[in-house]
Scaffold this motif. Structure first.
Motif, PDB file in Angstrom:
ATOM      1  N   TRP A 165       0.812  -1.213   0.000  1.00 22.77           N
ATOM      2  CA  TRP A 165       0.000   0.000   0.000  1.00 22.77           C
ATOM      3  C   TRP A 165       0.852   1.272   0.000  1.00 22.77           C
ATOM      4  O   TRP A 165       0.314   2.363   0.012  1.00 22.77           O
ATOM      5  CB  TRP A 165      -0.902   0.033   1.234  1.00 22.77           C
ATOM      6  CG  TRP A 165      -1.685  -1.225   1.486  1.00 22.77           C
ATOM      7  CD1 TRP A 165      -1.626  -2.025   2.578  1.00 22.77           C
ATOM      8  CD2 TRP A 165      -2.637  -1.814   0.602  1.00 22.77           C
ATOM      9  NE1 TRP A 165      -2.489  -3.084   2.439  1.00 22.77           N
ATOM     10  CE2 TRP A 165      -3.122  -2.978   1.227  1.00 22.77           C
ATOM     11  CE3 TRP A 165      -3.117  -1.486  -0.678  1.00 22.77           C
ATOM     12  CZ2 TRP A 165      -4.066  -3.817   0.642  1.00 22.77           C
ATOM     13  CZ3 TRP A 165      -4.053  -2.314  -1.266  1.00 22.77           C
ATOM     14  CH2 TRP A 165      -4.538  -3.468  -0.611  1.00 22.77           C
ATOM     15  N   ALA A 166       2.161   1.121  -0.040  1.00 19.18           N
ATOM     16  CA  ALA A 166       3.025   2.299   0.049  1.00 19.18           C
ATOM     17  C   ALA A 166       2.770   3.274  -1.089  1.00 19.18           C
ATOM     18  O   ALA A 166       2.802   4.494  -0.897  1.00 19.18           O
ATOM     19  CB  ALA A 166       4.486   1.867   0.063  1.00 19.18           C
ATOM     20  N   THR A 167       2.538   2.767  -2.282  1.00 14.71           N
ATOM     21  CA  THR A 167       2.335   3.650  -3.433  1.00 14.71           C
ATOM     22  C   THR A 167       0.910   4.176  -3.504  1.00 14.71           C
ATOM     23  O   THR A 167       0.630   5.083  -4.289  1.00 14.71           O
ATOM     24  CB  THR A 167       2.653   2.882  -4.732  1.00 14.71           C
ATOM     25  OG1 THR A 167       1.820   1.717  -4.811  1.00 14.71           O
ATOM     26  CG2 THR A 167       4.115   2.489  -4.768  1.00 14.71           C
ATOM     27  N   THR A 168      -0.014   3.607  -2.690  1.00 16.28           N
ATOM     28  CA  THR A 168      -1.433   3.987  -2.754  1.00 16.28           C
ATOM     29  C   THR A 168      -1.807   4.961  -1.646  1.00 16.28           C
ATOM     30  O   THR A 168      -2.744   5.733  -1.794  1.00 16.28           O
ATOM     31  CB  THR A 168      -2.319   2.729  -2.652  1.00 16.28           C
ATOM     32  OG1 THR A 168      -1.839   1.737  -3.569  1.00 16.28           O
ATOM     33  CG2 THR A 168      -3.756   3.052  -2.972  1.00 16.28           C
ATOM     34  N   ARG A 169      -1.035   4.958  -0.540  1.00 13.64           N
ATOM     35  CA  ARG A 169      -1.403   5.763   0.622  1.00 13.64           C
ATOM     36  C   ARG A 169      -1.484   7.247   0.310  1.00 13.64           C
ATOM     37  O   ARG A 169      -2.361   7.939   0.811  1.00 13.64           O
ATOM     38  CB  ARG A 169      -0.383   5.565   1.749  1.00 13.64           C
ATOM     39  CG  ARG A 169      -0.643   4.382   2.638  1.00 13.64           C
ATOM     40  CD  ARG A 169       0.041   4.561   3.997  1.00 13.64           C
ATOM     41  NE  ARG A 169       1.381   5.112   3.924  1.00 13.64           N
ATOM     42  CZ  ARG A 169       2.489   4.354   3.845  1.00 13.64           C
ATOM     43  NH1 ARG A 169       2.399   3.030   3.803  1.00 13.64           N
ATOM     44  NH2 ARG A 169       3.676   4.910   3.802  1.00 13.64           N
ATOM     45  N   HIS A 170      -0.592   7.749  -0.490  1.00 11.87           N
ATOM     46  CA  HIS A 170      -0.522   9.187  -0.698  1.00 11.87           C
ATOM     47  C   HIS A 170      -1.752   9.732  -1.412  1.00 11.87           C
ATOM     48  O   HIS A 170      -2.040  10.926  -1.346  1.00 11.87           O
ATOM     49  CB  HIS A 170       0.746   9.547  -1.488  1.00 11.87           C
ATOM     50  CG  HIS A 170       0.715   9.101  -2.909  1.00 11.87           C
ATOM     51  ND1 HIS A 170       0.989   7.807  -3.284  1.00 11.87           N
ATOM     52  CD2 HIS A 170       0.433   9.796  -4.058  1.00 11.87           C
ATOM     53  CE1 HIS A 170       0.893   7.706  -4.600  1.00 11.87           C
ATOM     54  NE2 HIS A 170       0.556   8.895  -5.088  1.00 11.87           N
ATOM     55  N   ARG A 171      -2.490   8.854  -2.120  1.00 14.82           N
ATOM     56  CA  ARG A 171      -3.693   9.314  -2.809  1.00 14.82           C
ATOM     57  C   ARG A 171      -4.977   8.789  -2.149  1.00 14.82           C
ATOM     58  O   ARG A 171      -6.067   8.949  -2.697  1.00 14.82           O
ATOM     59  CB  ARG A 171      -3.670   8.876  -4.277  1.00 14.82           C
ATOM     60  CG  ARG A 171      -3.567   7.375  -4.474  1.00 14.82           C
ATOM     61  CD  ARG A 171      -3.487   7.040  -5.964  1.00 14.82           C
ATOM     62  NE  ARG A 171      -3.395   5.608  -6.200  1.00 14.82           N
ATOM     63  CZ  ARG A 171      -4.452   4.797  -6.288  1.00 14.82           C
ATOM     64  NH1 ARG A 171      -5.662   5.314  -6.151  1.00 14.82           N
ATOM     65  NH2 ARG A 171      -4.275   3.496  -6.500  1.00 14.82           N
ATOM     66  N   ALA A 172      -4.838   8.161  -0.994  1.00 16.17           N
ATOM     67  CA  ALA A 172      -6.017   7.631  -0.298  1.00 16.17           C
ATOM     68  C   ALA A 172      -6.855   8.781   0.270  1.00 16.17           C
ATOM     69  O   ALA A 172      -6.318   9.750   0.822  1.00 16.17           O
ATOM     70  CB  ALA A 172      -5.587   6.689   0.814  1.00 16.17           C
ATOM     71  N   THR A 173      -8.163   8.648   0.119  1.00 16.75           N
ATOM     72  CA  THR A 173      -9.089   9.686   0.565  1.00 16.75           C
ATOM     73  C   THR A 173     -10.282   9.046   1.279  1.00 16.75           C
ATOM     74  O   THR A 173     -10.809   8.025   0.823  1.00 16.75           O
ATOM     75  CB  THR A 173      -9.597  10.524  -0.625  1.00 16.75           C
ATOM     76  OG1 THR A 173      -8.476  11.110  -1.281  1.00 16.75           O
ATOM     77  CG2 THR A 173     -10.529  11.625  -0.148  1.00 16.75           C
ATOM     78  N   LEU A 174     -10.699   9.665   2.351  1.00 16.01           N
ATOM     79  CA  LEU A 174     -11.917   9.270   3.063  1.00 16.01           C
ATOM     80  C   LEU A 174     -12.927  10.405   2.932  1.00 16.01           C
ATOM     81  O   LEU A 174     -12.603  11.561   3.219  1.00 16.01           O
ATOM     82  CB  LEU A 174     -11.637   8.999   4.540  1.00 16.01           C
ATOM     83  CG  LEU A 174     -12.853   8.699   5.409  1.00 16.01           C
ATOM     84  CD1 LEU A 174     -13.445   7.335   5.076  1.00 16.01           C
ATOM     85  CD2 LEU A 174     -12.490   8.771   6.890  1.00 16.01           C
ATOM     86  N   THR A 175     -14.128  10.089   2.487  1.00 13.22           N
ATOM     87  CA  THR A 175     -15.169  11.104   2.338  1.00 13.22           C
ATOM     88  C   THR A 175     -16.415  10.688   3.126  1.00 13.22           C
ATOM     89  O   THR A 175     -16.741   9.504   3.231  1.00 13.22           O
ATOM     90  CB  THR A 175     -15.555  11.306   0.858  1.00 13.22           C
ATOM     91  OG1 THR A 175     -16.039  10.078   0.331  1.00 13.22           O
ATOM     92  CG2 THR A 175     -14.363  11.795   0.049  1.00 13.22           C
ATOM     93  N   VAL A 176     -17.090  11.671   3.667  1.00 12.16           N
ATOM     94  CA  VAL A 176     -18.378  11.487   4.356  1.00 12.16           C
ATOM     95  C   VAL A 176     -19.357  12.478   3.763  1.00 12.16           C
ATOM     96  O   VAL A 176     -19.035  13.666   3.623  1.00 12.16           O
ATOM     97  CB  VAL A 176     -18.260  11.719   5.877  1.00 12.16           C
ATOM     98  CG1 VAL A 176     -19.604  11.496   6.559  1.00 12.16           C
ATOM     99  CG2 VAL A 176     -17.196  10.830   6.489  1.00 12.16           C
ATOM    100  N   GLY A 177     -20.541  12.003   3.389  1.00 16.32           N
ATOM    101  CA  GLY A 177     -21.520  12.893   2.779  1.00 16.32           C
ATOM    102  C   GLY A 177     -22.926  12.337   2.882  1.00 16.32           C
ATOM    103  O   GLY A 177     -23.152  11.201   3.299  1.00 16.32           O
ATOM    104  N   ILE A 178     -23.880  13.168   2.481  1.00 16.68           N
ATOM    105  CA  ILE A 178     -25.278  12.743   2.411  1.00 16.68           C
ATOM    106  C   ILE A 178     -25.483  12.118   1.040  1.00 16.68           C
ATOM    107  O   ILE A 178     -25.326  12.785   0.007  1.00 16.68           O
ATOM    108  CB  ILE A 178     -26.232  13.935   2.612  1.00 16.68           C
ATOM    109  CG1 ILE A 178     -25.981  14.589   3.979  1.00 16.68           C
ATOM    110  CG2 ILE A 178     -27.683  13.483   2.507  1.00 16.68           C
ATOM    111  CD1 ILE A 178     -26.777  15.876   4.194  1.00 16.68           C
ATOM    112  N   CYS A 179     -25.814  10.828   1.016  1.00 19.84           N
ATOM    113  CA  CYS A 179     -26.000  10.149  -0.266  1.00 19.84           C
ATOM    114  C   CYS A 179     -27.473   9.905  -0.596  1.00 19.84           C
ATOM    115  O   CYS A 179     -27.793   9.520  -1.728  1.00 19.84           O
ATOM    116  CB  CYS A 179     -25.247   8.812  -0.264  1.00 19.84           C
ATOM    117  SG  CYS A 179     -25.705   7.701   1.085  1.00 19.84           S
TER     118      CYS A 179
END
Length: 240
Positions: free
Chosen positions: A166-180
């Motif tokens: 996951w070393a190459t993926t961590r820098h672009r990892a995003t967590l989002t919270v929203g009303i779906c």
């Protein structure tokens, strides 16, 4: 009748005694004879007033006690019953008030691989520190049932964060919270980047309407830690 009249067999002369006065049981002052003079009348009236003892106020106070005491007791009983009946609905309204709408959720770990980026949650006393009071879960997503301003908080920790996979993926990892849901209210509430770290955490205040469903998404193919101390999500109602 004197001895002379008895001997002669004559009736006594009643005219000299004056007319008979009717008997009055309530009269406390002795009735003066008809031939009493003004001084005698005044003297008898003064003596009667001094010896009467004012019976009327005593009778009035006794009547007040007989009537007032039961009324006072009845008023006290009514006040106690009224306070008891009014206090219970107030306590019930407090327990059912929107301030008790809150939830603390744990990750529903479904396996190593995720089919989509959406995280699903679990809540309930059986899970330990997790609970739902007011909001509900719909297919793993949190839905509020009362409109108002809520405080959101979330923490997500990546699993096997130190792995080179996951070393190459961590820098672009995003967590989002929203009303779906519903679609008319769809909006992003939080967007958090991991950058070079393994944990993101945040909180904010946001207005939510009845029926709004909150969804959380994590960039694929990263996996969140199922540990309840590392990954959790919750809301709390704070104001109408």
């Amino acid at each position: 009748m004197n001895e002379y009249q008895k001997a002669k067999g004559q009736e006594p002369n009643r005219k000299s005694e004056g007319p008979r006065q009717p008997f009055d049981p309530w009269r406390t002052t002795p009735r003066a004879p008809a031939d009493a003079g003004p001084m005698q009348l005044r003297l008898r009236t003064t003596m009667a007033e001094e010896g009467s003892g004012c019976p009327v106020p005593r009778l009035l106070w006794a009547s007040i006690q007989r009537v007032g005491l039961p009324l006072f007791i009845l008023a006290g009983v009514i006040a106690v019953v009224y306070c008891f009946l009014c206090q219970r609905p107030a306590q019930q309204r407090q327990l059912e008030s929107p301030g008790w709408d809150m939830a603390e959720l744990q990750l529903n770990h479904t396996g190593r691989w995720r089919r989509d980026g959406r995280l699903r949650w679990l809540g309930g006393p059986a899970l330990g520190r997790s609970f739902l009071h007011g909001p509900e879960l719909d297919n793993g997503q949190l839905r509020v049932r009362r409109s108002g301003i809520y405080r959101l908080h979330i923490q997500v920790t990546l699993a096997n964060c130190s792995s080179s996979l996951w070393a190459t993926t961590r820098h672009r990892a995003t967590l989002t919270v929203g009303i779906c849901s519903p679609a008319a209210h769809s909006i992003s509430l939080l967007r958090l980047n991991f950058h070079e770290g393994c944990v993101v955490t945040s909180q904010r205040l946001t207005p939510l309407a009845h029926g709004d469903t909150l969804c959380t998404n994590l960039t694929l193919p990263l996996l969140p830690s199922p540990n309840a101390d590392e990954t959790f999500f919750g809301v709390q109602w704070v104001h109408p």
